[in-house]
Scaffold this active site. Structure first.
Site, short mmCIF file in Angstrom:
data_model
loop_
_atom_site.label_atom_id
_atom_site.label_comp_id
_atom_site.label_asym_id
_atom_site.label_seq_id
_atom_site.Cartn_x
_atom_site.Cartn_y
_atom_site.Cartn_z
N GLY A 1 0.82 -1.20 0.00
CA GLY A 1 0.00 0.00 0.00
C GLY A 1 0.85 1.25 0.00
O GLY A 1 2.08 1.21 0.13
N GLY B 1 0.97 5.46 1.46
CA GLY B 1 0.46 6.42 2.44
C GLY B 1 0.93 7.82 2.10
O GLY B 1 1.53 8.06 1.05
N GLY B 2 0.66 8.74 3.01
CA GLY B 2 1.02 10.12 2.78
C GLY B 2 2.51 10.34 2.72
O GLY B 2 2.97 11.29 2.10
N PHE B 3 3.30 9.45 3.35
CA PHE B 3 4.74 9.67 3.40
C PHE B 3 5.55 8.49 2.88
O PHE B 3 6.75 8.45 3.07
CB PHE B 3 5.18 9.99 4.83
N GLY B 4 4.90 7.53 2.24
CA GLY B 4 5.71 6.45 1.71
C GLY B 4 4.93 5.26 1.21
O GLY B 4 3.70 5.27 1.15
N VAL C 1 4.67 0.83 1.37
CA VAL C 1 4.92 -0.31 2.25
C VAL C 1 4.99 -1.58 1.39
O VAL C 1 4.09 -1.84 0.59
CB VAL C 1 3.83 -0.46 3.32
N LYS D 1 8.57 -0.25 5.24
CA LYS D 1 8.03 1.06 4.86
C LYS D 1 9.15 1.91 4.28
O LYS D 1 10.14 2.18 4.94
CB LYS D 1 7.42 1.75 6.07
N ASP E 1 -2.38 10.82 14.66
CA ASP E 1 -2.90 10.34 13.38
C ASP E 1 -3.65 9.03 13.54
O ASP E 1 -3.41 8.06 12.83
CB ASP E 1 -1.74 10.18 12.38
#
Length: 665
Positions: A347, A349-352, A354, A369, A466
Site C-alpha cells: 500500500g 500512504g502520505g509519506f511512503g 509499504v 516502509k 494520526d
C-alpha cells in the site's frame, strides 16, 4: 539476527556432589537453547521449546534451600557484542523452581520472565543480572551494571560493574561487554541474611572487599528445592555469552579454579576484505597469463565495486545510536522485497510505500516502509517513528523490528500483518472477510488500550496525532495494532505536544486543533471517537455525496442520535447480529470522545472502563451532547474550559447536571 545464550562447554569435570555442589571447567563446545548439565559433566538437550533470543543452562539436579541455607558460587564468564560500540541486553545467574523457564521472553526480560508474570510474587526467582543496556522503563542505573532481581527484572539493588583494588581500595570500572573473561563470586550467608557479590578480571585474585554487600533475607522467596543456572536474552542487537567455568556449593565455599586451566575465548572469524578480493582477481589474471587481462579485470572490478557501493550505500549518524532499534543493511531489505518489486507493494500512504518482504536469515515475513525522500518532512517523520515506537512495548502497538538509511532513502521494518489495515476490510467491497460486531468491538478495545498506554502508562506522554482506520493493522487473529508513528510527538504532561504544525487527517481533527494547531491527549481522544463511529457505521469520517457538500460522520451520527434514528447509522452488514445495548454504548462512547468541547472528553483509561462496563457513562449523557450546540457561539475557549472543569467520569452521577441546569438548559 538474534541468537540465544551461547556457553563454551567440555567434559572437563573437577568434582561434583549430587546433593551439595559441583565444579566444572568448560571448553570447545557451544551451547544454545535449553540444556542441562549432568553431574558427570555431560550435556543434554531438553524437549522444552524456547522463543528466539532466549538461552537457559541449568544443573540437572535441584538443591535444598531451607530457611537458613547458605550458598556460594563462582564462575568465569564473557559477553561479546557483535559490534563493540553497541551493547544490548545481558545475562543472569538464576535460582529458580524449574530448570527450564519455558514461558520466558527475550530482550529486557533476560530469559527469566515475560510481560504477564514479571513482578509476580509466585515466581520464586532470585537472580543476579549482568546487564549491558540502560532500560529507562526498568529504572536501570546505567548500561553496565550488576543487579539483584527478585521475581522481576526491576532490580531491588543495582550497582555499576567493577571491583576494589586490594592495595589502595580504589574502585576500578569493569566493562561487562568487553569481550574479556571476568570472574564472579556470589556468596549468601543464610544466618546473617547477607548477599555478597564480587567481580574481577580473570587474572586478578578475589578482592577482599566485595562489589556489593546486600542485607536481604532470601528465605521468603526460595522454596525448599531450587535449581541453579544461567539465562540470557538478546534483542535487536546480537551478543554472545560464554560461561567457561562454574562451581557451586550449598552450606560451604564454592571451589576455586586454576586460571591457567581456563581456555581462551574463541576468536571470531574474519570476513573477506576488499583487499582479499582484489588479490584473488589479480591471481586469476596472472593465471590467465597476461597483464592486459589483469588490467581489464581490475578496471571492471573497480567499476563494479563502486556501482555496488553506490547502490547499497548507507548513512550512519550519532543520533541513531541513542534510539536503539536494530539497523538493517539495505542489501538485506533489497533482497527481502525482491528489489522493492511492484508485486510486493502492500500500500501507499502520505509519506511512503509499504512492501512485503521475507528476511532470508529469519524466514519470516516483514513489512518494509519506504519513506518518501522527496518529502521535506521525510527525515523528520522517520526520526519520530524511531524515537517513539522503537522504545515502546505493548501488544496492541505495531512492533518496530529495525530500520535502514541510505542516500535520500529511509526504511522502517515492522512485523507483517496478514490482514493488512482495518480500512482495507471496512471499505473494500471485494474483500471476502466481513468483520462481525464482536470483532469490531474487540478492535476498538485494542486501540483504546494502545492509546491508554501511550497517554498514561509509558514513561513519557506520547500523542499519536494520526489515529485512523488505515493506521490500525490486523494480525492473523484480527487483533488490532496501532501503527504509523510518523506524526507522534512527546508531550508536556499531556497538555500540549512539542509542535506548532497542524497534523492529522480530515474528519479526525478536533475543532480546537484546527483553530490552534496544538495537539494534546484530548485531540487524540477526539480522533479515537471518530474512529469508533467509523468502525460501527462502516463509513469514512468524511464522505462526498454527488455535488453536495461533504458529510462529516461525527455530525451525521449526532443528528441520528437526536432524531432517535441511531439504527440508521449502523453498518448495514451488522444489523442482523447487533446487541442493542452494546451498540448504543459504543455509539455513546464515540460521541462523547468526539465532543466539540475538550473538557467533556474522557481520558483513554476512562474509556476502557466504559467499554469494559467497569463504570457507567454519565447519567446526563443526552444533556452533555446538547452542550456542543451552544459552545461555539456563546463561550470562549478560556471560559469553556472553566465551565466544564467540574465534569467527573469516575462517579455514577455526573456533576454535569448542575452545570447544565445553572446555564439554563
Amino acid at each position: 539476527m538474534i541468537l540465544p545464550l551461547l556457553l563454551l562447554l567440555t567434559g572437563s569435570f573437577i568434582s561434583a556432589d549430587n546433593t551439595t555442589g559441583f565444579s566444572f571447567i568448560f571448553t570447545d563446545s557451544e551451547l544454545a537453547g535449553v540444556r542441562e548439565i549432568q553431574p558427570n559433566g555431560q550435556l543434554l538437550h531438553t524437549n522444552q521449546t524456547q522463543m528466539s533470543g532466549v538461552g537457559h543452562t541449568f544443573y540437572s539436579h535441584s538443591f535444598p534451600f531451607t530457611n537458613t541455607t547458605s550458598f556460594s558460587t563462582s564462575f568465569v564468564f564473557a559477553i561479546i557484542p557483535e559490534n563493540p560500540r553497541y551493547t544490548f541486553h545481558g545475562m543472569t545467574f538464576a535460582i529458580t523452581p524449574s530448570k527450564a523457564v519455558i514461558d520466558a521472553s527475550s530482550a529486557e526480560h533476560l530469559g527469566l520472565f515475560n510481560r504477564t508474570n514479571d513482578g509476580d510474587n509466585s515466581n520464586h526467582v532470585v537472580a543476579l543480572e549482568f546487564d549491558t543496556f540502560k532500560n529507562l522503563e526498568l529504572s536501570d542505573i546505567d548500561s553496565n551494571h550488576v543487579g539483584l532481581d527478585i521475581n522481576s527484572v526491576v532490580s531491588v539493588f543495582a550497582t555499576t560493574a567493577g571491583y576494589y583494588n586490594d592495595q589502595d581500595g580504589v574502585f576500578n570500572n569493569l566493562t561487562l561487554a568487553s569481550s574479556q573473561q571476568i570472574r564472579a563470586w556470589v556468596d549468601y550467608d543464610g544466618v546473617n541474611k547477607l548477599f555478597n557479590v564480587t567481580l574481577a578480571p580473570l587474572h586478578v585474585e578475589k578482592p577482599k572487599k566485595p562489589l556489593a554487600s546486600i542485607q536481604k533475607d532470601l528465605s521468603t522467596y526460595l522454596l525448599d528445592e531450587m535449581f541453579v543456572g544461567f539465562t540470557s536474552a538478546t534483542g535487536v542487537l546480537l551478543q554472545r555469552f560464554y560461561v567457561q567455568a562454574w562451581s557451586f556449593q550449598v552450606n560451604g565455599k564454592a571451589q576455586e579454579f586454576n586460571v591457567s586451566d581456563i581456555p581462551p575465548l574463541p576468536l571470531p572469524l574474519k570476513k573477506n576484505t576488499t583487499k582479499n578480493k582484489h588479490l584473488m582477481i589479480l591471481a586469476i589474471g596472472l593465471s590467465l597469463g597476461g597483464l592486459l587481462v589483469i588490467f581489464i579485470s581490475i578496471i571492471l572490478g573497480i567499476v563494479w565495486y563502486r556501482r555496488r557501493k553506490r547502490k547499497f550505500a548507507e548513512v550512519l549518524e550519532v543520533w541513531e545510536v541513542e534510539y536503539g532499534p536494530h539497523r538493517f543493511c539495505y542489501k538485506e531489505l533489497y533482497k527481502a522485497t525482491q528489489g522493492f518489486k511492484e508485486s510486493e507493494l502492500l500500500g501507499k500512504g502520505g509519506f511512503g510505500q509499504v512492501y512485503k518482504g521475507i528476511l532470508p536469515e529469519l524466514g519470516t515475513p516483514v513489512a518494509v516502509k519506504k519513506v518518501w525522500h522527496e518529502s521535506g518532512r521525510g527525515m523528520k517523520e522517520f526520526v519520530a517513528e524511531i524515537a517513539t515506537i522503537g522504545r515502546l512495548r505493548h501488544p496492541n502497538l505495531v512492533r518496530l523490528l529495525g530500520y535502514c538509511r541510505r542516500k535520500g532513502e529511509l526504511f522502517l521494518v515492522y512485523d507483517y500483518m496478514p490482514n493488512l489495515s482495518l480500512d482495507s476490510l471496512l471499505f473494500n467491497s471485494n474483500s471476502d472477510l466481513i468483520l462481525t460486531w464482536k470483532q469490531r468491538v474487540k478492535i476498538i478495545m485494542d486501540v483504546a488500550e494502545a492509546l491508554a498506554y501511550l497517554h498514561e502508562e509509558w514513561v513519557e506522554v506520547i500523542i499519536h496525532r494520526d489515529i485512523k482506520a488505515s493506521n490500525v493493522l490486523l494480525d492473523a487473529d484480527l487483533n488490532a495494532k496501532l501503527g504509523d508513528f510518523g506524526l507522534a510527538r512527546f508531550s508536556n504532561n499531556g497538555k500540549e505536544a512539542k509542535t506548532t504544525h497542524l497534523a492529522g487527517t480530515l474528519g479526525y481533527i478536533a475543532p480546537e486543533l484546527a483553530r490552534k494547531g496544538k495537539a494534546t491527549t484530548a485531540t487524540d481522544v477526539f480522533a479515537f471517537g471518530a474512529f469508533c463511529l467509523e468502525v460501527v457505521c462502516g463509513r469514512r469520517p468524511v464522505e462526498h455525496q454527488g455535488h453536495e457538500e461533504a458529510v462529516i460522520l461525527v455530525d451525521w451520527v449526532l443528528d441520528c442520535w437526536f432524531k432517535d434514528k441511531l439504527l440508521n447509522a449502523v453498518d448495514p452488514k451488522l444489523k442482523n447480529e447487533l446487541d442493542d445495548a452494546e451498540m448504543r454504548l459504543v455509539f455513546k462512547i464515540g460521541l462523547l470522545c468526539s465532543h466539540s468541547v475538550p473538557a467533556v472528553r474522557p481520558s483513554m483509561s476512562q474509556v476502557l472502563k466504559f467499554l469494559k462496563r467497569i463504570e457507567p457513562l454519565p447519567e446526563d449523557f443526552d444533556d452533555v451532547l446538547h452542550i456542543r450546540e451552544d459552545y461555539s457561539g456563546r463561550l470562549g475557549d478560556a471560559s469553556a474550559s472553566a465551565y466544564f472543569s467540574q465534569i467527573q467520569y469516575n462517579t455514577v452521577s455526573s456533576p454535569i447536571t448542575s452545570s447544565i441546569s445553572s446555564s439554563g438548559r
